[in-house]
Design a protein around this motif. Structure first.
Motif, PDB file in Angstrom:
ATOM      1  N   ALA A 126      -2.043 -10.568   9.910  1.00 31.68           N
ATOM      2  CA  ALA A 126      -2.768 -11.040   8.675  1.00 31.68           C
ATOM      3  C   ALA A 126      -2.997 -12.589   8.769  1.00 31.68           C
ATOM      4  CB  ALA A 126      -1.537 -10.742   7.570  1.00 31.68           C
ATOM      5  N   LEU A 127      -2.231 -13.356   9.411  1.00 34.17           N
ATOM      6  CA  LEU A 127      -2.647 -14.821   9.709  1.00 34.17           C
ATOM      7  C   LEU A 127      -3.226 -14.992  10.975  1.00 34.17           C
ATOM      8  CD1 LEU A 127       0.878 -16.147   8.334  1.00 34.17           C
ATOM      9  CD2 LEU A 127      -1.527 -15.736   7.051  1.00 34.17           C
ATOM     10  N   SER A 128      -3.637 -14.008  12.050  1.00 30.38           N
ATOM     11  CA  SER A 128      -4.107 -14.402  13.136  1.00 30.38           C
ATOM     12  C   SER A 128      -5.420 -14.986  13.147  1.00 30.38           C
ATOM     13  CB  SER A 128      -4.253 -12.996  13.828  1.00 30.38           C
ATOM     14  OG  SER A 128      -5.015 -12.192  13.224  1.00 30.38           O
ATOM     15  N   ALA A 129      -6.389 -14.784  12.225  1.00 30.10           N
ATOM     16  CA  ALA A 129      -7.773 -15.373  11.934  1.00 30.10           C
ATOM     17  C   ALA A 129      -7.457 -16.780  11.808  1.00 30.10           C
ATOM     18  CB  ALA A 129      -8.520 -15.058  10.790  1.00 30.10           C
ATOM     19  N   LEU A 140      -9.571 -11.160   2.089  1.00 31.39           N
ATOM     20  CA  LEU A 140      -9.280  -9.737   1.881  1.00 31.39           C
ATOM     21  C   LEU A 140      -9.015  -9.286   3.390  1.00 31.39           C
ATOM     22  CD1 LEU A 140      -9.113  -6.620   0.690  1.00 31.39           C
ATOM     23  CD2 LEU A 140     -11.642  -6.825   1.226  1.00 31.39           C
ATOM     24  N   LEU A 141      -8.080  -8.802   3.723  1.00 29.10           N
ATOM     25  CA  LEU A 141      -7.689  -8.473   5.015  1.00 29.10           C
ATOM     26  C   LEU A 141      -7.881  -6.864   5.488  1.00 29.10           C
ATOM     27  CD1 LEU A 141      -6.176  -9.004   8.046  1.00 29.10           C
ATOM     28  CD2 LEU A 141      -4.030  -8.484   6.804  1.00 29.10           C
ATOM     29  N   ILE A 152      -5.389  -5.437   2.668  1.00 27.54           N
ATOM     30  CA  ILE A 152      -4.390  -6.341   1.993  1.00 27.54           C
ATOM     31  C   ILE A 152      -5.276  -7.501   1.383  1.00 27.54           C
ATOM     32  CG2 ILE A 152      -2.246  -7.609   2.281  1.00 27.54           C
ATOM     33  CD1 ILE A 152      -1.500  -5.662   4.622  1.00 27.54           C
ATOM     34  N   HIS A 153      -4.916  -7.890   0.183  1.00 32.11           N
ATOM     35  CA  HIS A 153      -5.269  -9.269  -0.342  1.00 32.11           C
ATOM     36  C   HIS A 153      -4.105 -10.165  -0.063  1.00 32.11           C
ATOM     37  CE1 HIS A 153      -6.575 -11.646  -4.196  1.00 32.11           C
ATOM     38  NE2 HIS A 153      -7.081 -11.970  -3.217  1.00 32.11           N
ATOM     39  N   ARG A 162      -1.011  -5.242  -1.083  1.00 32.82           N
ATOM     40  CA  ARG A 162      -1.509  -4.158  -0.692  1.00 32.82           C
ATOM     41  C   ARG A 162      -2.564  -3.141  -1.650  1.00 32.82           C
ATOM     42  NH1 ARG A 162      -0.360   1.504   0.113  1.00 32.82           N
ATOM     43  NH2 ARG A 162       1.464   1.289  -0.957  1.00 32.82           N
ATOM     44  N   LEU A 163      -3.619  -3.085  -1.063  1.00 34.19           N
ATOM     45  CA  LEU A 163      -4.978  -2.368  -1.966  1.00 34.19           C
ATOM     46  C   LEU A 163      -4.790  -1.202  -1.563  1.00 34.19           C
ATOM     47  CD1 LEU A 163      -7.581  -5.255  -2.185  1.00 34.19           C
ATOM     48  CD2 LEU A 163      -5.783  -4.805  -3.608  1.00 34.19           C
ATOM     49  N   GLY A 164      -4.865  -0.816  -0.205  1.00 39.39           N
ATOM     50  CA  GLY A 164      -5.131   0.474   0.414  1.00 39.39           C
ATOM     51  C   GLY A 164      -4.362   0.753   1.677  1.00 39.39           C
ATOM     52  N   THR A 165      -4.107   2.175   1.968  1.00 39.03           N
ATOM     53  CA  THR A 165      -3.442   2.287   3.144  1.00 39.03           C
ATOM     54  C   THR A 165      -3.936   3.740   3.672  1.00 39.03           C
ATOM     55  OG1 THR A 165      -1.559   2.321   4.493  1.00 39.03           O
ATOM     56  CG2 THR A 165      -1.361   3.235   2.261  1.00 39.03           C
TER      57      THR A 165
END
Length: 367
Positions: A126-129, A140-141, A152-153, A162-165
Motif C-alpha cells: 500500500a505504501l510502496s509507491a 486510491l490503491l 483500498i482508500h 477497503r472498497l472492494g475485494t
C-alpha cells in the motif's frame, strides 16, 4: 549527508516464495533512499510442482534468509548498531514462511536492542509507491497480487478503508493458473505476458465478470473456466493458439480490473485532494494492465502512480519503508508487544467501507 533524524530500517519479507531483505533510509524531510534491496527468488525450487509448495518455501527461507540479510546489510553499508529499527512481515501469507522471517527479525531486535515493527504485508504494498516518488495522501490503491485483489482508500499511514475485494480468486492467481493450463511455466504472470505478445486478444470472447453488479468487487473464477474451455476446444493447439488464448485472457483480466477500479473512483466522490490511483502488487508489472489503467486515468483526469517493477513484486524495501513510515508517525510498538505478536496466515489490512466483518462468508478467505 545523514542527520540524527534520519531513520535506517532493515526490512525482512518472507510471506510467500521470495526471500527478501533490504535497508532503507527515511530522511527527515520524508523522502526515501533505498540503500539495498536483496531478493532471492525460489521459482526453480517449485517449478516441478506447478505452484508454490508451502513446506519447500519455508525450508528455503530457513536456508537463505541469514545470508540475504547479511548481503542487505553489507550492500547498504549500515551495520546493525546504526539501524533505527527492524521491520518484518507478520502476515498475511504462508504461515511457515512468515514464521521464519518474523522469528529472525525478533532475534535481531533482541540481539541488538532495536525496536521491532511487525507489519501487514499488504501495508508494504500500500505504501510502496512512496518509495520512489512523493505520493501524497489520500489516494486510491489497486492492490493486485498472487493472493490479493483489493481496492483500498489509503487516507494515511495506518488509515485504510477497503472498497472492494475479490469474491473468489485473486488476479495473480488467475494468471498463474492460466500459465499452468497453457503449459507456459512459472512465474505465471510474466509467462502469460510474454506469450500474449504475439497473440490476438480479440480471438476469444471471454466473459466480463460482475458487469451488472454494483460496487467494485472482483471475480476471476469465471475467466479461468472460460480459458480452460477455450483451450480444451482446440484438439491440438499450436503456438499461435496458445498466444491467442493468453492475449485474450490478459485483455479480459485487464479490462475487468479497469472497470471495477472505475467504480471505486466513482465511490470516492468528491475526491479528497488530488485524484491519484496507485497500483501495487506483482500484477502491476503487467504492461497490458498498466496500459488499460493509464487510459482509464487519462479519461477521468486522475494521476496514475505505479512503482518500478522490482518494487511491485514482493521485496524487503517496501517492508522496511512501511516500518519507517510507522515509526515516523509515532506508531512504534514496544518490544514486548512486538515479541508477543504471532505470525498470521490471514490479516485484513482494512475494514470494509460499510463496517462489515472480514473472515466470514464468501469474502473471508481472500480478504
Amino acid at each position: 549527508m545523514t542527520t540524527s533524524n534520519d531513520l535506517f530500517v532493515l526490512g525482512v519479507e518472507t510471506s510467500c516464495d521470495d526471500t527478501a531483505a533490504a535497508v532503507v533510509c527515511r530522511r527527515a524531510d520524508g523522502s526515501c533512499q533505498i540503500l539495498s534491496n536483496e531478493v532471492w527468488a525460489q521459482h526453480d525450487d517449485h517449478a516441478a510442482f506447478g505452484g508454490v509448495v508451502p513446506e519447500i518455501a519455508a525450508r528455503s527461507h530457513v536456508e537463505r534468509l541469514d545470508s540475504t540479510i547479511e548481503r542487505a546489510i553489507a550492500v547498504a553499508g549500515i551495520p546493525f548498531d546504526r539501524l533505527s529499527a527492524v521491520a518484518a512481515t507478520a502476515g498475511p501469507g504462508l504461515v511457515g514462511g512468515v514464521m521464519v522471517g518474523l522469528t529472525t527479525a525478533k532475534a535481531i531486535a533482541l540481539a541488538h536492542n532495536l525496536p521491532l515493527v511487525p507489519l501487514n504485508h499488504l501495508e508494504g504494498h500500500a505504501l510502496s509507491a512512496r518509495l520512489t516518488e512523493p505520493a501524497a495522501f489520500p489516494y486510491l490503491l489497486l492492490l493486485i497480487s498472487g493472493g490479493h485483489t483489493q481496492l483500498i482508500h489509503v487516507r494515511g499511514v495506518g488509515d485504510y478503508v477497503r472498497l472492494g475485494t475479490t469474491i473468489d480468486d485473486a488476479a495473480g492467481e488467475s494468471f498463474d493458473k492460466t500459465a499452468k493450463l497453457l503449459g507456459l511455466g512459472a512465474p505465471g504472470g510474466p509467462m502469460v505476458e510474454a506469450a500474449a505478445t504475439g497473440g490476438r486478444a480479440n480471438r476469444f470472447d471471454l466473459p466480463r465478470p460482475l458487469a451488472q453488479r454494483a460496487g467494485c468487487d472482483f471475480s476471476f473464477s469465471g475467466l479461468k473456466t472460460a480459458v480452460r474451455e477455450a483451450a480444451t476446444s482446440i484438439e491440438q493447439p499450436t503456438g499461435q493458439d496458445v498466444a491467442d488464448i493468453a492475449a485474450s485472457f490478459q485483455f479480459a483480466a485487464a479490462r475487468h480490473l479497469a472497470q471495477r477500479t472505475e467504480k471505486a473512483m466513482e465511490m470516492i466522490s468528491p475526491p479528497e485532494g488530488d485524484c491519484r490511483l496507485v497500483v501495487a502488487g506483482g500484477v502491476a508489472a503487467n504492461c497490458s494492465v498498466k496500459k488499460m489503467l493509464q487510459d482509464l486515468c487519462a479519461a477521468n483526469s486522475w494521476q496514475l502512480m505505479v512503482p518500478p517493477p522490482k518494487y511491485c513484486t514482493d521485496n524487503g524495501a517496501m517492508i522496511a519503508w512501511a516500518g519507517a513510515e510507522r515509526i515516523a508517525a509515532g506508531m512504534t510498538p514496544t518490544l514486548d508487544e512486538s515479541l508477543s505478536l504471532a505470525p498470521r496466515a490471514r490479516w485484513p489490512l482494512a475494514p470494509h467501507k460499510d463496517g462489515g466483518k472480514l473472515g466470514s462468508g464468501r469474502k473471508g478467505p481472500k480478504a
